[in-house]
Design a protein around this motif. Structure first.
Motif, PDB file in Angstrom:
ATOM      1  N   MET A 178      86.022   3.224  39.045  1.00  0.00           N
ATOM      2  CA  MET A 178      85.828   3.930  40.324  1.00  0.00           C
ATOM      3  C   MET A 178      85.556   2.936  41.459  1.00  0.00           C
ATOM      4  O   MET A 178      86.034   3.122  42.577  1.00  0.00           O
ATOM      5  CB  MET A 178      84.688   4.939  40.225  1.00  0.00           C
ATOM      6  N   MET A 179      84.830   1.879  41.149  1.00  0.00           N
ATOM      7  CA  MET A 179      84.574   0.850  42.159  1.00  0.00           C
ATOM      8  C   MET A 179      85.872   0.150  42.554  1.00  0.00           C
ATOM      9  O   MET A 179      86.083  -0.168  43.722  1.00  0.00           O
ATOM     10  CB  MET A 179      83.528  -0.141  41.658  1.00  0.00           C
ATOM     11  N   SER A 180      86.758  -0.070  41.591  1.00  0.00           N
ATOM     12  CA  SER A 180      88.038  -0.709  41.909  1.00  0.00           C
ATOM     13  C   SER A 180      88.913   0.211  42.756  1.00  0.00           C
ATOM     14  O   SER A 180      89.818  -0.246  43.446  1.00  0.00           O
ATOM     15  CB  SER A 180      88.774  -1.121  40.633  1.00  0.00           C
ATOM     16  N   ARG A 181      88.603   1.508  42.724  1.00  0.00           N
ATOM     17  CA  ARG A 181      89.342   2.496  43.516  1.00  0.00           C
ATOM     18  C   ARG A 181      88.663   2.803  44.845  1.00  0.00           C
ATOM     19  O   ARG A 181      89.102   3.677  45.577  1.00  0.00           O
ATOM     20  CB  ARG A 181      89.517   3.781  42.725  1.00  0.00           C
ATOM     21  N   GLY A 182      87.551   2.097  45.109  1.00  0.00           N
ATOM     22  CA  GLY A 182      86.934   2.240  46.424  1.00  0.00           C
ATOM     23  C   GLY A 182      85.508   2.748  46.460  1.00  0.00           C
ATOM     24  O   GLY A 182      84.928   2.856  47.536  1.00  0.00           O
ATOM     25  N   ALA A 183      84.923   3.097  45.314  1.00  0.00           N
ATOM     26  CA  ALA A 183      83.529   3.548  45.318  1.00  0.00           C
ATOM     27  C   ALA A 183      82.646   2.413  45.821  1.00  0.00           C
ATOM     28  O   ALA A 183      82.775   1.268  45.384  1.00  0.00           O
ATOM     29  CB  ALA A 183      83.093   3.977  43.920  1.00  0.00           C
ATOM     30  N   LYS A 184      81.768   2.732  46.747  1.00  0.00           N
ATOM     31  CA  LYS A 184      80.900   1.731  47.374  1.00  0.00           C
ATOM     32  C   LYS A 184      79.558   1.684  46.655  1.00  0.00           C
ATOM     33  O   LYS A 184      78.685   2.522  46.878  1.00  0.00           O
ATOM     34  CB  LYS A 184      80.678   2.064  48.848  1.00  0.00           C
TER      35      LYS A 184
END
Length: 89
Positions: A64-70
């Motif tokens: 999810m972080m690689s998909r933009g989760a901050k």
């Protein structure tokens, strides 16, 4: 007298700093992160319906972080720990 006053002042500042640091450290809450960060892209019910191990939640959050989760490192750790304890198989 002045030395005693100075000591009290220094101690007060030190305790205030410790309190602020403890407050910031305690501010990382997995349940809050789930609602504030994860639910921006998908309903939290989707996450709550999943049952995963610690390793699986780690992988999911990393994806999810690689998909933009901050999330910073402390937030990621808190979120993964919360998810793995709350939504386990």
């Amino acid at each position: 007298m002045k030395k005693g006053l100075l000591a009290v002042l220094v101690a007060s500042i030190g305790f205030a700093g410790v309190s602020v640091a403890a407050e910031k450290a305690g501010a990382v809450n997995g349940a809050d992160l789930l609602e504030k960060r994860c639910a921006t892209c998908h309903p939290s019910a989707k996450v709550k319906g999943a049952k995963k191990s610690l390793a699986q939640w780690e992988t999911t959050v990393t994806t999810m972080m690689s998909r933009g989760a901050k999330l910073n490192a402390a937030e990621k750790k808190a979120l993964v720990e919360y998810l793995s304890k709350t939504y386990k198989p």
